[in-house]
Design an enzyme around this catalytic site. Sequence first.
Site, short mmCIF file in Angstrom:
data_model
loop_
_atom_site.label_atom_id
_atom_site.label_comp_id
_atom_site.label_asym_id
_atom_site.label_seq_id
_atom_site.Cartn_x
_atom_site.Cartn_y
_atom_site.Cartn_z
N TRP A 1 0.82 -1.20 0.00
CA TRP A 1 0.00 0.00 0.00
C TRP A 1 0.86 1.26 0.00
O TRP A 1 0.40 2.32 0.38
CB TRP A 1 -0.95 -0.01 1.20
CG TRP A 1 -2.11 -0.94 1.00
CD1 TRP A 1 -3.34 -0.63 0.50
CD2 TRP A 1 -2.15 -2.34 1.27
NE1 TRP A 1 -4.13 -1.74 0.44
CE2 TRP A 1 -3.43 -2.82 0.91
CE3 TRP A 1 -1.22 -3.25 1.77
CZ2 TRP A 1 -3.81 -4.13 1.04
CZ3 TRP A 1 -1.60 -4.58 1.91
CH2 TRP A 1 -2.87 -5.01 1.54
N CYS B 1 -6.48 -4.61 -1.99
CA CYS B 1 -7.68 -5.36 -1.60
C CYS B 1 -8.46 -5.92 -2.78
O CYS B 1 -8.92 -7.06 -2.75
CB CYS B 1 -8.57 -4.52 -0.69
SG CYS B 1 -9.40 -3.13 -1.50
N HIS C 1 -13.36 -0.95 0.52
CA HIS C 1 -12.61 -2.18 0.76
C HIS C 1 -13.37 -3.33 0.11
O HIS C 1 -14.60 -3.39 0.16
CB HIS C 1 -12.44 -2.44 2.26
CG HIS C 1 -11.74 -3.73 2.56
ND1 HIS C 1 -10.53 -4.08 2.00
CD2 HIS C 1 -12.10 -4.79 3.35
CE1 HIS C 1 -10.18 -5.28 2.42
NE2 HIS C 1 -11.11 -5.73 3.24
N ASP D 1 -12.41 -12.93 3.55
CA ASP D 1 -11.56 -11.82 3.15
C ASP D 1 -10.11 -12.29 3.14
O ASP D 1 -9.59 -12.77 4.15
CB ASP D 1 -11.74 -10.65 4.13
CG ASP D 1 -11.13 -9.36 3.61
OD1 ASP D 1 -10.36 -9.41 2.63
OD2 ASP D 1 -11.42 -8.30 4.19
N TYR E 1 -6.75 5.28 -0.73
CA TYR E 1 -8.13 4.84 -0.45
C TYR E 1 -8.23 4.16 0.91
O TYR E 1 -9.32 4.01 1.45
CB TYR E 1 -8.63 3.91 -1.55
CG TYR E 1 -8.10 2.50 -1.49
CD1 TYR E 1 -8.82 1.49 -0.88
CD2 TYR E 1 -6.86 2.17 -2.05
CE1 TYR E 1 -8.34 0.19 -0.82
CE2 TYR E 1 -6.38 0.88 -2.00
CZ TYR E 1 -7.11 -0.10 -1.39
OH TYR E 1 -6.63 -1.39 -1.34
#
Length: 698
Positions: free
Chosen positions: A269, A304, A363, A386, A532
């Site tokens: 990220w 993600c 997400h 997830d 984000y």
Amino acid sequence: FTPASRAVTESRMSPQPSTSNLGNDEDDFPLFEAFHEDDKVFDDDPDPRGWRESLRVVEVNTCRDINMPKHRTQAYDTEYLVIRRGQEFVLRVTFSRPVTPRDKFKLEFLIGASEPVSAPFSHRPGHVGSWLLLGITPQADTIVGKFRMYVTIVTTRGLQRTKRDPDTDCYILFNCWNSEDSVYYPDDEGRQEYVLSDVGAIYMGSKETLLSRDWVFGQFDRGILDACIYILDASRMPIRNRGDAIKMVRKGSALINSQDEDGVLVGNWSENFSGGTAPTLWTGSVNILLQYANTGSPVRYGQCWVFAGVFNTFLRCLGIPARVISNFNSAHDNNGNLKIELIFKSDGSADERNTHDSIWNYHCWNEVYMKRPDLPPRLSGWQVVDATPQETSDGLYRCGPASVLAIKEGQVGHSYDAPFIFAEVNSDVHYLTRDKYGNVISVYVDKTLVGRGLFTKHILADTPDEVTSTYKHPEGSPDEAKAMVTAQGFGLERDDGQVELGKDVDLVVEFQSKSDTAQTVKALVTCAVIFYTGVLSNRFKSEAVEITVPPNKSESPLSMRSDQKAQVDDSLAAERGLPAGPQPPAQGRGRFWTRRSGRAKREADAGALAAPQVSGIQAVGQDMFVNVSFVNTFTFPLHNITLAIEGPRTMTNRKRFYKYARPLPSGRACVLTRAWVCVSASSNLKPPSTGRNPSSRK
């Protein structure tokens, strides 16, 4: 399948459970295995012809052309038989002579290094001379994976098996068409979308401005089925557990990320993607899974939506109904108290050092459809899973499966990880400030910001489908309050306009006094570019204001227009939003309110990407030409541009890099155009299930 005879199983028992499915291609048995004395078969009328004249197997035909269409597996690009458990398939076995009632034979199936199982079969109509058509039905809870197959003739002396023949191997998958299977889905449209569709859309941006990213799942592409099984092998998941859908998706959730066990994808990220591929450049799952299976090393990099896209491919490939969900304003609550605490300094600037919670602009996770025998029956159905590494669960970075209905009702005491998911869609946002003495004071609580909307692709349509109501009751309703009280009983505690990149931001700050006397306000207005995930990238505006607001009046002392060039970072590779608004608190006496603005459109829309133009003969075995054009619609140049294109079972991921795209000169746009030639399709490839054109992405 049922257990094999004692003579076979005893000779193959292993003290350790088998964990490798694909690594057992050697000969499994001797061609002839003599009986022990107590297992000897006595025949009152022994065959006078002796061993050399006894029954032999000449050929085993897996009847792919008959079986795979009936099992809806003909799209898999493989030379092997692919079937679904709980449903009959047929084999044609040719013998050396016509079979008589005195002949005894059986079918044996082996997976991994475990003991074989014998499959009961029935004789089907169509017996001609020396061949038989046999019908076999695997049980609805059969292990999922790749099986080796043998035809074994039982003689008076022992077992005579066919030689190891890879052409008779077969894959057995979950079966959402069978009501006895744990992944049974009740309607045909859902099965088509959530198992058979090999392309889809993942939603980004904000609830007010939904942005769709096309994604090629490619679960039927050559090598993908083996790649998914390889993931399970790499995790050393016992083969005996691979018929359990709950254990399969839980293990998959851990292995799609590389946080613990060298799984498929490395999360990144940051803004530095050297040594790998920027997450925004992936257009599908195929290249990622094939690279991982071929190298055994985690692929760099994912965020993600990439984790969710790859996980969706894994699930659909194995036959589990699955879809990608996007949650807008998704809370990451580090301590599980249903509070997202955003702390600001006394001057109004963000206290990043002491703020540990975060709100992601969006997400992405997955839902799988399955029965939950470990929960009350009504909690079966869609379950959240997830693969993005956020928090550990039973020692590994994974999440779910957690019942969506349980989350809606606040029943977060059930397995697995329901409290964390409940907080992602229900947390309150607490704006806190630290005064000059170090005390933390609550300024404002927003109960509606988190979980603003949850979306997935609509069944059999290229439109978004809002599923927020499946996760939560309407804000402020009695049912919502009841769900929150229920969640607290399990230990949880509870205490805008659009901005477009390349365009000026008109920001108006209004202060309202509800006091009967004039009030003086001091505030700091900060504008920043953020990822984000809520992580700040850079601030491009910061201005202190002081204003006296008349009694019971409103004042707008600040009207600010930001510099468009400052809004765009040097690299457009990272997904970002652009919040702009006063950072609480406003200093002074009396009660004041502040409001944050909406999010920006993401950088992927920083220009016009035309739909791919396909020319040439659009037929199996013929080359096609695909032309992609990108237009820079900004008034400033763009740098380091990559065009990427991919089509399921027609074209692998292709990329073209451009260093520069000119700005709009005199109303004319700079157009980047690239033409590709599709890979010639082989004769055994099937057309994509949706008939859509290849997708492209900047």
